[in-house]
Design a protein around this motif. Sequence first.
Motif, PDB file in Angstrom:
ATOM      1  N   UNK A   1      32.172  35.223  49.824  1.00 43.48           N
ATOM      2  CA  UNK A   1      33.405  35.184  49.027  1.00 43.48           C
ATOM      3  C   UNK A   1      33.076  35.253  47.549  1.00 43.48           C
ATOM      4  N   UNK A   2      32.025  34.555  47.146  1.00 47.66           N
ATOM      5  CA  UNK A   2      31.636  34.602  45.729  1.00 47.66           C
ATOM      6  C   UNK A   2      31.139  36.002  45.367  1.00 47.66           C
TER       7      UNK A   2
ATOM      8  N   UNK B   1      34.025  38.393  45.216  1.00 45.22           N
ATOM      9  CA  UNK B   1      34.847  38.209  44.018  1.00 45.22           C
ATOM     10  C   UNK B   1      34.128  38.762  42.787  1.00 45.22           C
ATOM     11  N   UNK B   2      32.829  38.468  42.697  1.00 41.13           N
ATOM     12  CA  UNK B   2      32.076  38.960  41.534  1.00 41.13           C
ATOM     13  C   UNK B   2      32.046  40.486  41.510  1.00 41.13           C
TER      14      UNK B   2
ATOM     15  N   UNK C   1      34.344  42.425  42.503  1.00 39.30           N
ATOM     16  CA  UNK C   1      35.640  42.926  42.023  1.00 39.30           C
ATOM     17  C   UNK C   1      35.750  42.751  40.517  1.00 39.30           C
ATOM     18  N   UNK C   2      35.254  41.613  40.050  1.00 39.03           N
ATOM     19  CA  UNK C   2      35.442  41.341  38.621  1.00 39.03           C
ATOM     20  C   UNK C   2      34.484  42.170  37.778  1.00 39.03           C
TER      21      UNK C   2
ATOM     22  N   UNK D   1      33.106  46.679  39.368  1.00 42.65           N
ATOM     23  CA  UNK D   1      34.035  47.594  40.011  1.00 42.65           C
ATOM     24  C   UNK D   1      33.651  49.053  39.800  1.00 42.65           C
TER      25      UNK D   1
ATOM     26  N   UNK E   1      37.224  53.500  47.752  1.00 38.40           N
ATOM     27  CA  UNK E   1      37.018  52.351  46.878  1.00 38.40           C
ATOM     28  C   UNK E   1      36.686  51.116  47.706  1.00 38.40           C
ATOM     29  N   UNK E   2      35.959  50.211  47.091  1.00 33.00           N
ATOM     30  CA  UNK E   2      35.832  48.832  47.574  1.00 33.00           C
ATOM     31  C   UNK E   2      35.095  48.653  48.895  1.00 33.00           C
TER      32      UNK E   2
ATOM     33  N   UNK F   1      34.703  44.761  50.496  1.00 37.88           N
ATOM     34  CA  UNK F   1      35.358  44.606  51.800  1.00 37.88           C
ATOM     35  C   UNK F   1      34.355  44.190  52.863  1.00 37.88           C
TER      36      UNK F   1
ATOM     37  N   UNK G   1      33.712  40.545  52.445  1.00 35.43           N
ATOM     38  CA  UNK G   1      34.812  39.717  52.951  1.00 35.43           C
ATOM     39  C   UNK G   1      34.867  39.763  54.479  1.00 35.43           C
TER      40      UNK G   1
END
Lengths: 163, 90, 501, 125, 116, 945
Positions: C13-14, C17-18, C20-21, C24, C107-108, C112, C115
């Motif tokens: 999760x960390x 999140x990192x 995404x922030x 990217x 993307x992502x 993903x 997660x």
Amino acid sequence: MLRRLFPHPYLTLTLIVLWFLLVNQIKVGSLVMAVFLGTILPHLTSAWWPDRPIIRRPLGLLAYTALVMWDVIVANFQVARIVLFMPKAKIRSAWVTIPLDLRSPEAISLLAGTITMTPGTVSSDMSACGKALLVHSLHAPDPDEVRDTIKARYEARLKRIFE
Amino acid sequence: MILTYALIFMLGCIGLALLLNLVRLFNAPTITDRILTLDTITVNAIALVVLYGVWSGTGLYLEAAVLLALTGFVGTVAYCKYILRGSIIE
Amino acid sequence: MNHWIIAPVVLPSLVGALMIITMRGDLLLQRVANVAAILALNAIALALLWSATTHGPEAYFLGDWPAPFGIALVLDRLSAMMVALLAVLALAVVLYAIGSGWDRKGAHFHPLLQFLLMGIAGAFLTGDAFNLFVFFEVLLIASYGLMIHGGGATRTRAGIQYVAFNLFGSSLFLIALALIYGVTGTLNMADLAAKLPDLPEGDTALLRVAAVMLIMVFAIKGALVPLQFWLPGTYANAPGVVAAMFAVMTKVGAYAALRFGTLVFPPDLPATGDLLSSLILPAGLVTLVVGAVGVLGATTLPRLVAFGGIASMGTAFVAIGAFTPQTTAAALYYMVHSTLATAILFLVADLVTRRRTHARLDDTAPPIAQAGLISALFLAGAVAMAGMPPLSGFIGKLLILDAFRAQTALVWSVVLGSSFLMILGYARAGSRLFWKASALEAQPEDPRADGLAFTATFGLLAALVALTVLAGPITDWMAETARTLHAPESYIAAARLGQEG
Amino acid sequence: MTQTFELAVELFLAAILVGGGIFALVGSYGLLRLPEPMQRLHAPTKATTIGVGAALLVSALDMLPQGGGISWQELLITIFLLLTAPITALFLAKTLLLRHEDPATLPETGTGHPWATLGEERPDP
Amino acid sequence: MEALVASAIGMFTAVGIYLILRLRTFPVILGLTFLSYGVNVFLFTAGRLATNRAPIIGTGEVYADPLPQALVLTAIVISFGMTAVVMMMAIGGHLEAGHDRVNMAAGDTDTAEDKA
Amino acid sequence: MSLALIAALPFLGALLPGLMIRAGRDACAAVTGSVTLLALVLLALNAPTVLAGDVVQTRIEWLPALGLNATFFLDGLGLLFAGMILGIGLLIIIYARFYLAKSDPMGQFYTYLMLFQGAMVGIVLSDNILLLLIFWELTSLSSFLLIGYWKHLPEGRQGARMALAVTGGGGLALIAGMLILGGIVGSYDLTVILDNKELIQASDWYLPALILILLGAFTKSAQFPFHFWLPHAMAAPTPVSAYLHSATMVKAGLFLMARLWPVLAGTPEWFWIVSTAGLITMVMAAKIAFFKDDLKALLAFSTVSHLGLITMLLGFGTKAAATVAVFHIINHATFKAALFMTAGIVDHEAHTRDLRRLGGLRHLMPITFGVALLASLSMAGIPPLNGFLSKELMLEEAAHTVWITPWAMGVLATIGALFSVAYSFRFLAHGFLGPVRDDYPHTPHDPGPGLWGAPAFLVVLVLLIGLFPMVTAAWLVDAAASAVTGEAVQSKITHWHGLEAAALWMSLAAVGGGLMALGAYPRLRALWDAAPRPEAKRIFDGVIEPLAALARGLTGLVHNGSFSRAVGVAVVAIAAASLWAFRGGDHLAGTRDLLPVEPVVLAVWFVMMVAALAAPFFHRDRVVALVLIGVVGLLIAPMFALLSAPDLALTQISVEVVTILLMLLALNFLPKVTPVESAPAHRLGHAAIAGVAGVGVGWLAWSMMIRAPAFDPISAFHLAQSKPGAGGTNAVNTIIVDFRGYDTFGEIIVLGIAALVIYALSETVLRSPSVTRRLATFVPEKEAGDRHPMMLVVSTRLLLPMAMMVGVYIYLRGHNMPGGGFVSGLVFAIAYLMQYMASGYVWSHARQRYDHHALIGWGVLIASLAGVGSWAFGAPFLTSAFEYVHLWPLEEFELATAVIFDLGVFLCVLGAILLALASLSRLALRTGESANTRAFDIDPSEGGR
Ligand code: NA
Ligand code: NA
């Protein structure tokens, strides 16, 4: 500086009052919070309200509000009567054009809102140039009277307040 | 006591109003009428929540009314915007 | 308290999140972070496996609230094993994704994937029924994103079915949980295990319905007939590398069925009795047949592999559904095996389809680049999936057959008959893909190196080989795991029900 | 607080409730009864609002007879409703103008421009 | 009251399932939304029904069961997120394929219309 | 250890060819050959021990729990077979080196060959039947690869698949049989099993085990009715045929029967099944072989026939017959391998194997002819060659065996021998004798010794064994036969058994008859061609292809891509299972007092029910459906409020509106109406399914609600600890952010991922060319002329900060009163949405200061860190703390870490919704609409002021 801090001072004031309404208590903590929010929220949203509207007579606005409130209550009974008792065939609905003297978007919006909230009339559209309002009247045997009333009773007052 | 009866009266009125709304919902001649009915139901629901708060003597449900007022507006405008323009955010 | 227990959830999760922030726009950075995080996850999983093996079950009380009032994670041999399996698979998948460039097609991908890992690990570790639902949702929603990664009409439309069906399944999950809480007033699995033997007569009907519904939910995840319809379309249309990762997702269903069937609704619970096994076992057999028939009848390579996956789930559920220590041990081995094997075949299918203009089996395409390596991998994967020697599939099959001495005729004939169909199916597919193609003119095509992708696939194969060679110690370990599953006292004790701190 | 005051307040609130109830009903009834779409727009947007207003007023004041204070949150809700109802009505009217009104029945704007809803889209400069 | 709530749950579920069984994405999503209404209320009823007993400590003596309420909150949020995703996928599917059918052809190949 | 090494060497050797092929074909062959030779040497080192009557064993624990161990043992039988496999293997390696064309990938060939060799060696050395099974299946696999080696030939591919299907399938039966056998004995160790004859034969499971095991053996050894695959496997390169189909793989079945002979044989079941199958196979295949024109086909059917012969002998169940069987195994391996190689040479040289196109080769390739002559005479059973010796013994055994009648066996065996003579002579006569022709596809010559060396060596053995059986073979036969029978065997092999020996006359009859048959060949051939007979391949294809087609059809039928089918089936299954479960338990009457119903509640309920029920009827007009769902969703909120769930009411209200907005946004890109596509009956069925589900779920809810929970709910703890333990009076909120904060942690991540997925999908969709085309042609319905009406914009300017303020309020009080970060985030999101609606996406977004992605990321990060932070205090993840702070001039207020967690929730919710809507809005931009640069369309102050 002050202008940068309070992009919309009336909004700030409004928010402070509203915060007290919301928390429903008068405490120092509430005031601190109210002032904080009153300062920060207009900032957060000022990008979407780029120009500062001019209100020449703030107190006039209060008087105007009282007037409208009264009209709302009184006129509601008229509508109730029409809805409940008037035979459908006798209802004379009409479209009315209200030529606008007002130019401030805020003032026009307020006028349109007033028209709608006072029963029997609904502001339905604006001309593509912004210089006329289209109003629908539920029961208006004389459409011109409606127009004149609106212009005299509301628009004139708003003109004084805003322009 | 009298307040209780009045409260019951008004609740009854709202209940009846909701039933009338239901009728309109189905025989609505235009889509606008349906949206209008939905909006009216929202407003009636606000009244209902507020009156329930009065009835139960708590203020716990007022936020629900605040939110209903806010969201009812946004919802109705969105439906209309859809009818008017297709895209509600353009 | 052993904080490492929650690391498999918090770390992704960390990292996610990192990503995404801060990362990217930077694919390279995401790749590095993802690989590093998954390597760390492997290390953590290994440590947890060690801990669970040496110390037995251990609970982690989130928010420091005692069970059953807060949410407790429980690390036991089974959950540790599943997390380790997840970590190993994830490593191969991420390497393959990077090597094949799949991660560039939308993307992502990397967040993903993180997660998804978080969701799956959370589902394995949780000791709370509702929390299991939450982490099911986490893993599902990440899987939705990965499934449609790269887009395209067919994939997106298949994705809609996948999502919609799982939303339906989630609704069922909630109804089951509502019944469980409504009847027992608790959600903690150990607490349920402790309380349910004392359930009053008058509530057994509702509890039984709840149990059945839960199993149906897990059956959806595990693609058990008649809830398997979603799988072929989903897996066959998902990006190959994602389908490989999904191999472990079906096992979440199997895991949950095993957990609930041994802990919460064990066979000796008066209220439910053999309810679960009388549903799971026949359904598993039918699933196996459906999967095997699908392997023989598949029209495209990815669908072939997908049906192979269904068949393997059928086999796993047959073993799970008997709920005896011996069958459970076999089930554990088979689950690990089939996860790796299914993943290998999906990766191989991807290696093939990326080199061909279409994935249809009935229509020969020119020979592909690096056909030798790929066909060898296909052979290995097919051998494993069909349960032929020398790979672990055969051992798994032997273990299951050996464990089913009681229902020999039915189980054996279905298992062996299905193997036959699958052998036919894989042989047809392989000969069409790799042999028939050689009759055509080879097209001048750039040989794709795909070094990392091959490494990842061979890595999985190596894991499969290790599973085979070390079958002795591994099955011993699993037999002990199965024993503890069927005697859950230590699990319940670890939850320290009602004790502060 | 005296008994009389309490009774007076109670009576006042009861009256408000009865009136509000009737208005709420009128709004919904009007929505059903009035024949033309634009007419129907009048009833609920206002009458029902008055009904809610009544409920809010009672809610704000209902603690008074028991010696409680005024609850101010209701005022906030009222402000919200007053701010939003005209916009709602405007948009509903616009949909009717676009879809159901015969443009020929509309009056001229008197400005040389059409009504905004029916006009051509004005490209942003 | 219990009968009303139970029948509402049943109605939402039935309507939801019926719509999920339709052939286009949009009604299916509506059906899922209805189903989630039914299920959320079902989950809520696991705490049994009570009026005027909101679990706000200090507002009464007896409180409604707060746990199912918290669970429903979680469920509502999750189903919202899921609905949003499937909605976007429905758009994507429609824009890519040119139609919004839910069913796929056997074997997952695109239908004739997809190609068109 | 050395036994394991022998078994392992070929597998290790399999790795080498691939590596060595770059060093050249000779090096490749040399390495492969050396490995085989090494294994052979190792085997030979063990031979003295075995021949002395001892058994060599090696044991490596592998999977002791299952009883599967890498245990090997070497006895006479193993020695015989292992020797054959490795010895002939070596010859094949040499032969193949010269046989394969330059274009054939030789490394691959040797790899497959070594894999196969290893598997065969493994079979014959296994002391564990599970291990044996593994090697057994490996032979199927590796032979599949070998047969299909010439991938470009369709016959090769089909033959390989047929072989795999039959032998692999038989292998599966064998698995079952072996497991049963092991189950009876309680051990999978062969040495243990072989000691338990009585136990096995007395078991009820004996017959099933026997049948299953024989299925394995018969399929592998191509016994009737599984004989058909072998001729088709001849599509393989000739070295493969020579190896697999003469000496090794097909003999695996024989080996197995021989291996288990001590415990399985001797019963009537064994006798009838095995000897009958063998007899039929022997006669039938010999007859077919006679009519085959393809050299390899002829040899293949001949092989089948000889395998039948050996099977028959094993079936007799007598020690003598078993001994003969062993002897014939040796003999057959030698002459048949030689013959296959010869056929390969002919094919290699003449470019055909068709007897009708051959003849006269005797003159062109004398060496080859010499080899062929000796080998085929041995095959025909002509003295003094080794084939003669074992055939005589066989005939003798047959003559003394009672099968149906006392004479039937003898007669049939003689007929078999007759055909054997016939096809052997036909092989010679039509292939080598006669005049030299001028129409060979390629004029043949004797090849170099590389090709003829191996068969020549074998023919030498044929001759030597024939001449000196007692010296060259008897010791091996004795050792092997002792192992087979479990008793010491002292065989005496002679050429002459006396005039009273039945075999003599049978032999003479066979030779005479065979020659006559050859003489009458043209007429017999005409008869044969005229007779209808089943073509194996067609039958096999007739079974497998329809099976595959059936599978394809079934799969397509079941998995037809129909979503409604999937859901319908699921609902029915769940309903049925639940009903069944419910009826299996008890549900007693209600224990709770039910709540009364107020009339207004009834009215709300009624509206809600009818609006919901209307949805199926009105859903085709999608906006109407949205209005209906709006009504239902809206009315659920007051219901939550009524039922003491203010938090739920707030959440429901705010989620509902965001959902509606989302759906409206989506509907813009979807068809506006749903067409009628399903038949009324279909819809009725769906309605029935839905009705069942609804009634079921409603009934469950009712059943649950009328009874109190069986145990005290854990929420009593939450209520009690909410204030003292978690520092908040709103128990729902303390559960969400504290007691079960971990759920919420997962939940916000779900929401965050949802937004990421939506974003990623919109990116993908926007990149798709077809979508771009479609969007560009997007024609909306009749549109209003203004996009951003002034009044909406103006009121939004006021409402936006007001709504945010409400959001802050709801956030701050959430811990103690209804509200919290989640609802607050939604309120903020709705406020922003209002702004977006009012002034459009581009204009509003340009003034948006916060990146949506980052909001989500920070939300998750803050929530995670709020959880991780407790580690610093040695507390578990998400442990909260709170403190009441008194800060003049403020009133006392509470600081709680849960609020930080709630901030994460807030940010994540806000970011997720905004990102989702932004993604959707970006699609709208592609429809060709222009971006506005001003907040509203009509500005009356323009030029006016
Ligand atoms: Na939650
Ligand atoms: Na929902």
